[in-house]
Design an enzyme around this catalytic site. Structure first.
Site, PDB file in Angstrom:
ATOM      1  N   LYS A 206       0.088  -4.421 -15.857  1.00 25.47           N
ATOM      2  CA  LYS A 206      -0.539  -4.583 -17.358  1.00 25.47           C
ATOM      3  C   LYS A 206      -0.089  -3.639 -18.299  1.00 25.47           C
ATOM      4  O   LYS A 206       0.309  -3.556 -19.402  1.00 25.47           O
ATOM      5  CB  LYS A 206      -2.031  -4.166 -17.067  1.00 25.47           C
ATOM      6  N   ARG A 276      -8.820  -5.967 -11.786  1.00 21.68           N
ATOM      7  CA  ARG A 276      -9.238  -6.905 -10.747  1.00 21.68           C
ATOM      8  C   ARG A 276      -9.765  -8.064 -10.888  1.00 21.68           C
ATOM      9  O   ARG A 276     -10.262  -8.764 -10.238  1.00 21.68           O
ATOM     10  CB  ARG A 276     -10.201  -5.779 -10.046  1.00 21.68           C
ATOM     11  N   HIS A 392     -14.947 -10.781  18.190  1.00 22.47           N
ATOM     12  CA  HIS A 392     -14.625 -10.282  19.450  1.00 22.47           C
ATOM     13  C   HIS A 392     -14.373  -8.624  19.239  1.00 22.47           C
ATOM     14  O   HIS A 392     -13.673  -8.154  19.907  1.00 22.47           O
ATOM     15  CB  HIS A 392     -13.209 -10.917  19.943  1.00 22.47           C
ATOM     16  N   LYS A 512      -4.422  10.509  -9.154  1.00 23.31           N
ATOM     17  CA  LYS A 512      -3.379  10.142  -9.633  1.00 23.31           C
ATOM     18  C   LYS A 512      -2.745  11.337 -10.543  1.00 23.31           C
ATOM     19  O   LYS A 512      -1.365  11.663 -10.354  1.00 23.31           O
ATOM     20  CB  LYS A 512      -3.300   8.826 -10.928  1.00 23.31           C
TER      21      LYS A 512
END
Ligand code: G6Q
Length: 548
Positions: A206, A276, A392, A512
């Site tokens: 973006k 998102r 499991h 960042k």
């Protein structure tokens, strides 16, 4: 006096404490219509939420909570483009991306955004037709066989999840790769698997400034230029060939041009699409290349159906609202810190990871909309794995551990890959798990089965563990779109009730920024280390190991 969240929780507490006197098992025993009463249908999905610790009083209290949080008004604000992402001054309009209804108009700053949405969709469609039909040729005149999407976070997780989910609809003679991590292994292993002259790179960002994406994109371009040179192209021809092999998905035309990508091959989106929530925007280009424009439109149609349902259904019959309220019940009412999403469909293997970002980046906030610290818990921890594998592994803790972990089971009645009775077995496991979790097994039942007395405590199951079951006929582009929208809106509703801003993500910034300083310290000739003693020590150890 303004009612506080504490007052609202108190109302819920009263309803809960009365209802918690009875178990899920007791509730089923006293009401033969319970399953039908707590079941909803919307956009191709059935939600059976009867195996929850609820009764009519609890549901009423929850719906009241939603109403008192002005949910109806907040939903309208989102759909009509009000700037509800206030800390960034932006509208939140991922719903506009899938609104293909010609009669509708959605305006931001006086401009109808739906026109632009459709323009980009057509541009994506034309491009993907050309690539899929082999009309888009690489520098050696060959068709594109490999697509490498380079992006991270919202520019990666959605496309990855959906490409796996919709594998049966993908063009099998093309391969799709996703490079996100700044770990060079990710890119290197991908490049080993492809040939430059038949590969298309989509740089999906973006902002077009994200460190990981831009580093990987530049490295991919260097690799491409070197490969083109090896194939005999002169420097200038190799550089010109970049336009045939690199396209961009971005909102930042200037940066795209500076990278060397022809802006004709840039697919735009807008600041009102959060990362998102961007799968149905041009960020979905890799998906459209995989499944084709018609299937992609079906995906949007599925999203849209759930959007309509969310916007129009009354809260008592509104699937995203109900899912959100049940989440609130366990998170705030029972103190359950996490919830589990368990898709019984291998194609949904990355769905839990996709939801992690959607939910945890949206509502992982400790400050309310007024800038005050919240006095209640927000943002649950979301996790999960496909069934039956999880059975499991970690289901032991869900059945007999000390934590309360509400679960969403997701299943599809028809498989794309019928082999013998495998699918019946898969679904039998799904249904049986929800039964076991809700009803458990008493000491008496164990004894009646002849379990040795001293083993009875270990073999009893408390039960009363809440689950939701989501079922569709088959996983298709349409049902996938509806499923994603269902969870998007669930997260929205919870954000409204918790009174937090769900569409910013300031919490990812600090790391960042610090990484930039640390990078200088890792690479400088003589760094003056000014961090804490632990960070300094790690930097020194690293420098020593790599010979700096
Ligand atoms: C998502 C976040 C984040 C973002 C990535 C990539 O909501 O904003 O995950 O998508 O940081 O950002 P760019 O697309 O700008 O590279």
């Amino acid at each position: 006096m303004k009612e506080t969240m504490t007052d609202k929780w108190a109302q819920l507490d009263v309803a809960m404490s009365a209802s918690s006197l009875k178990t899920i098992k007791e509730r089923f025993a006293e009401d033969k219509d319970r399953a039908a009463k707590y079941t909803l249908e919307a956009a191709g999905w059935m939600l059976d939420y009867s195996k929850n610790r609820i009764d009519e009083k609890v549901m009423k209290a929850l719906v009241k909570l939603a109403k008192e949080s002005n949910l109806k008004e907040e939903i309208e604000k989102m759909f009509t483009g009000k700037k509800i992402n206030a800390t960034e001054g932006r509208a939140v309009l991922h719903t506009a991306l899938r609104n293909l209804n010609k009669a509708d108009k959605v305006k931001v700053d006086g401009k109808d955004v739906l026109k632009d949405v459709r323009k980009v969709l057509d541009q994506m469609g034309d491009f993907s037709d050309k690539v899929r039909q082999g009309k888009w040729k690489g520098f050696a005149g060959k068709r594109i066989k490999n697509v490498v999407n380079i992006g991270i976070g919202g520019s990666d997780l959605g496309p990855v999840m959906a490409n796996i989910a919709l594998t049966p609809y993908t063009k099998r003679n093309m391969k799709f790769f996703f490079v996100s991590n700044v770990d060079s292994t990710h890119l290197a292993e991908t490049l080993r698997a492809v040939k430059a002259n038949e590969t298309l790179f989509i740089i999906a960002s973006k902002t077009f400034t994200t460190q990981e994406t831009m580093s990987n994109a530049l490295a991919a371009k260097d690799w491409f230029l070197a490969e083109a040179k090896k194939a005999g192209l002169k420097k200038a021809d190799a550089e010109a060939a970049v336009a045939k092999h690199f396209v961009a998905v971005s909102t930042a035309a200037k940066e795209v041009a500076a990278f060397g990508i022809d802006t004709k091959n840039m697919f735009g989106f807008w600041d009102w699409v959060g990362g998102r929530y961007s799968l149905p925007s041009a960020i979905g280009l890799s998906l459209m290349l995989a499944i084709g424009r018609n299937n992609y439109k079906k995906l949007l149609k599925g999203y849209y159906k759930m959007d309509r349902h969310f916007r129009t259904a009354r809260f008592e019959r509104n699937m995203p609202v109900i899912l959100a309220l049940l989440g609130i019940l366990y998170h705030n009412g029972y103190g359950a810190e996490s919830y589990c999403v368990l898709p019984y469909d291998q194609y949904l293997s990355r769905f839990p990871a996709y939801l992690q970002q959607m939910d945890m980046e949206s509502n992982g906030k400790c400050v309310d909309k007024d800038g005050n610290g919240v006095e209640y818990s927000t943002g649950p921890i979301e996790w999960g794995e496909p069934g039956t594998n999880g059975q499991h592994s970690f289901y032991q803790l869900i059945h007999q551990g000390t934590h309360l972990i509400p679960c969403d089971f997701i299943g599809c009645c028809k498989t794309h890959n019928p082999i013998g009775d495998l699918h019946d077995k898969l679904m039998a496991n799904l249904f049986a798990q929800t039964e076991a979790l809700a009803f458990g097994k008493t000491a008496e039942e164990c004894a009646a089965e002849g379990v040795e007395k001293k083993l009875i405590p270990f073999k009893t199951f408390e039960g009363n563990k809440p689950t939701n079951t989501l079922l569709c006929d088959q996983l298709t582009p349409e049902t996938l779109g509806a499923l994603v929208a269902l969870y998007e809106h669930k997260v929205f509703v919870q954000g409204v009730i918790w009174n937090v801003y769900s569409y910013d993500q300031w919490g990812v910034q600090l790391g960042k920024v610090l990484a930039k300083g640390v990078l200088t310290d890792l690479t400088a000739k003589k760094p003056a280390l000014k961090h804490d003693s632990s960070t300094n020590q790690l930097i020194v150890r690293y420098r020593k190991a790599v010979g700096r």
